[in-house]
Design a protein around this motif. Structure first.
Motif, PDB file in Angstrom:
ATOM      1  N   THR A 203     -43.790 -50.707 -17.334  1.00 36.91           N
ATOM      2  CA  THR A 203     -43.515 -52.077 -18.122  1.00 36.91           C
ATOM      3  C   THR A 203     -42.095 -52.272 -17.993  1.00 36.91           C
ATOM      4  N   VAL A 204     -41.603 -53.584 -17.750  1.00 33.72           N
ATOM      5  CA  VAL A 204     -40.256 -53.980 -17.478  1.00 33.72           C
ATOM      6  C   VAL A 204     -39.886 -54.836 -18.613  1.00 33.72           C
ATOM      7  N   HIS A 205     -38.618 -54.530 -19.056  1.00 36.17           N
ATOM      8  CA  HIS A 205     -38.531 -55.451 -20.263  1.00 36.17           C
ATOM      9  C   HIS A 205     -36.967 -56.052 -19.739  1.00 36.17           C
ATOM     10  N   GLY A 206     -36.942 -57.227 -20.406  1.00 41.58           N
ATOM     11  CA  GLY A 206     -35.777 -58.116 -20.206  1.00 41.58           C
ATOM     12  C   GLY A 206     -35.401 -58.859 -21.507  1.00 41.58           C
ATOM     13  N   GLY A 297     -36.438 -45.573 -12.142  1.00 42.27           N
ATOM     14  CA  GLY A 297     -35.083 -45.375 -12.921  1.00 42.27           C
ATOM     15  C   GLY A 297     -33.937 -45.919 -12.121  1.00 42.27           C
ATOM     16  N   GLU A 298     -33.746 -45.431 -10.709  1.00 39.55           N
ATOM     17  CA  GLU A 298     -32.456 -46.036 -10.184  1.00 39.55           C
ATOM     18  C   GLU A 298     -32.714 -47.451  -9.860  1.00 39.55           C
ATOM     19  N   ALA A 299     -33.821 -48.016  -9.606  1.00 35.37           N
ATOM     20  CA  ALA A 299     -33.827 -49.446  -9.226  1.00 35.37           C
ATOM     21  C   ALA A 299     -33.397 -50.339 -10.668  1.00 35.37           C
ATOM     22  N   ALA A 300     -33.934 -49.720 -11.719  1.00 34.38           N
ATOM     23  CA  ALA A 300     -33.687 -50.607 -12.945  1.00 34.38           C
ATOM     24  C   ALA A 300     -32.347 -50.480 -13.532  1.00 34.38           C
ATOM     25  N   ALA A 301     -31.834 -49.280 -13.122  1.00 35.49           N
ATOM     26  CA  ALA A 301     -30.330 -48.999 -13.550  1.00 35.49           C
ATOM     27  C   ALA A 301     -29.306 -49.933 -12.915  1.00 35.49           C
ATOM     28  N   ALA A 302     -29.777 -50.558 -11.750  1.00 37.33           N
ATOM     29  CA  ALA A 302     -28.866 -51.579 -10.795  1.00 37.33           C
ATOM     30  C   ALA A 302     -29.177 -52.797 -11.216  1.00 37.33           C
ATOM     31  N   MET A 303     -30.002 -53.117 -12.309  1.00 35.88           N
ATOM     32  CA  MET A 303     -30.193 -54.624 -12.719  1.00 35.88           C
ATOM     33  C   MET A 303     -29.823 -54.535 -14.310  1.00 35.88           C
ATOM     34  N   PRO A 304     -28.748 -55.145 -14.638  1.00 37.85           N
ATOM     35  CA  PRO A 304     -28.092 -55.352 -15.963  1.00 37.85           C
ATOM     36  C   PRO A 304     -29.023 -55.800 -16.895  1.00 37.85           C
ATOM     37  N   GLY A 305     -29.363 -55.127 -17.964  1.00 38.25           N
ATOM     38  CA  GLY A 305     -30.197 -55.671 -19.194  1.00 38.25           C
ATOM     39  C   GLY A 305     -31.639 -55.392 -19.003  1.00 38.25           C
ATOM     40  N   ILE A 306     -32.024 -54.746 -17.992  1.00 38.93           N
ATOM     41  CA  ILE A 306     -33.523 -54.317 -17.500  1.00 38.93           C
ATOM     42  C   ILE A 306     -33.611 -53.093 -18.327  1.00 38.93           C
ATOM     43  N   ARG A 307     -34.797 -52.732 -18.837  1.00 40.94           N
ATOM     44  CA  ARG A 307     -35.302 -51.679 -19.311  1.00 40.94           C
ATOM     45  C   ARG A 307     -36.326 -51.323 -19.104  1.00 40.94           C
ATOM     46  N   VAL A 308     -36.913 -50.083 -18.708  1.00 40.31           N
ATOM     47  CA  VAL A 308     -38.272 -49.730 -18.386  1.00 40.31           C
ATOM     48  C   VAL A 308     -39.069 -48.785 -18.956  1.00 40.31           C
ATOM     49  N   GLU A 309     -40.462 -48.852 -19.253  1.00 34.41           N
ATOM     50  CA  GLU A 309     -41.214 -47.734 -19.689  1.00 34.41           C
ATOM     51  C   GLU A 309     -42.394 -47.397 -18.648  1.00 34.41           C
TER      52      GLU A 309
END
Length: 410
Positions: A203-206, A297-309
């Motif tokens: 789940t990708v949260h923006g 996790g690494e890909a999400a960390a490179a996108m500001p404001g994105i949080r993943v579950e």
């Protein structure tokens, strides 16, 4: 006539009855999801009783089934005891199957016979082996009349969800502990190993925003695309990892479902996708899962404001050959070659099955049954699934002969 010839003759004499049995099984839907499969178990038990085979019904508690994502599961065991000593051989086939989908030229539940093939959802995988196993058992008892050992038929109903409430549940409840296992498969190979499978929901949260002022939001879909691109890049690298098991090539990853967003004019605030990672027998499941989580996790960390579950949906371990399976392998290959007129290899398959649960319980097993050379030929999980009736006939003979061998006095 040899015992083998008499077994073959019995199968031939009762083959029309076997086909009618399979037709009755195909005509009761077992689409999973939704997974309301208890009615099929009831019908199967009724049909088995007509052959003089009493089936124990083992309903899984309703709360467990609902928590699992299905509606009803009743597993069946037919136990045939022949005398003290000897092997206890179990034969397992699953009745659940994915929904039919589109594009069928034949009624998915009509069990039509056209040009020597029987059509219908689960006709090949694996209601055909409800029939092959049942009639092999009947032939065994009518002709060979074993005096020691035992045979069990296990008909279970959650392979599509991983088997934990099918064979896994029977084993955990202590309802069975066979010495050897034959599980539903195809006729032209004996499968001794298979891939594992890891399924995950990401789940990708923006942050939602009006499409006219997108800078006020965080686009979850853009974040999901970045994560999926990282996963696809890793998938390309998997080709460099080669399995030593014949029939299995390399690991691979598939993203099979994605959903998200609320409307065309809204920056998506949430996107959910599901992935399937197939693991070769040489891989360590815990390491594979940790690596997938790292990449996400690494890909999400490179996108500001994105949080993943990240949620694990399924972890099915690979099946590896266990010591003690050789009598199964040898008998099935010998009789398969004689009856099919070609060598029957022992090999691995890139699929995963619930047979792994027996292997994890220390029960040596193989995969063999009624079907073509490949899943593609069977149309399993596609439109117009079918089984060639001559394959069903010959596979039934192979299994009956194999049971006779395994239950002979030492």
């Amino acid at each position: 006539m040899t015992d083998y010839a008499r077994l073959d003759a019995w199968v031939d004499a009762h083959f029309d009855e076997e086909v009618r049995f399979l037709q009755e099984l195909v005509r009761v839907p077992t689409d999973t999801p939704p997974g309301n499969n208890a009615p099929h178990a009831v019908r199967t038990a009724e049909l088995l009783q007509g052959f003089g085979l009493a089936a124990e019904s083992h309903p899984v508690p309703a709360d467990d089934v609902r928590a699992y994502g299905m509606e009803s599961i009743t597993n069946l065991i037919v136990r045939r005891e022949y005398g003290a000593g000897g092997r206890r051989v179990a034969l397992n086939a699953h009745g659940d199957v994915v929904p039919p989908g589109d594009g069928w030229e034949h009624d998915p539940y009509g069990a039509e016979i056209v040009d020597g093939s029987l059509y219908g959802r689960a006709a090949a995988v694996s209601k055909s082996d409800f029939a092959s196993f049942t009639f092999a058992l009947r032939a065994l008892e009518a002709v060979a009349r074993p005096r020691q050992g035992a045979v069990e038929l296990h008909f279970t109903y959650d392979e599509e969800f991983g088997g934990l409430l099918g064979p896994g549940w029977l084993l955990r409840q202590g309802l069975t502990k066979p010495d050897l296992l034959i599980a539903a498969g195809f006729s032209y190979e004996v499968v001794t190993a298979h891939n594992g499978c890891l399924q995950m929901e990401v789940t990708v949260h923006g942050k939602m925003a009006h499409a006219a002022i997108p800078a006020t939001g965080v686009d979850a879909l853009q974040g999901a695309v970045a994560i999926m691109n990282a996963l696809y890049a890793q998938n390309a690298r998997y080709r460099e990892i080669t399995s030593q098991v014949e029939g299995i090539s390399h690991p691979y990853l598939n993203i099979g479902r994605i959903e998200g967003g609320t409307n065309t004019n809204v920056v998506p605030g949430k996107v959910v996708f599901k992935l399937d990672r197939r693991m070769i027998p040489e891989e360590n499941a815990a390491e594979v899962e940790a690596d997938i989580r790292r990449i996400i996790g690494e890909a999400a960390a490179a996108m500001p404001g994105i949080r993943v579950e990240i949620k694990r949906l399924l972890l099915a371990n690979a099946m590896r050959p266990l010591p003690g399976n050789q009598p199964l392998v040898d008998a099935l290959r010998k009789h398969g070659q004689e009856l099919f007129g070609e060598p029957i290899p022992a090999m691995g398959t890139p699929l995963y099955t619930d047979v792994r649960l027996y292997a994890e319980a220390g029960i040596p097993g193989v995969i063999y049954g009624a079907g073509p050379r490949t899943v593609l030929e069977s149309h399993a999980k596609r439109n117009d699934e079918r089984v060639v009736l001559e394959d069903l006939r010959r596979a039934t003979k192979v299994i009956a002969r194999t049971l006779a061998d395994l239950l002979q006095p030492a």
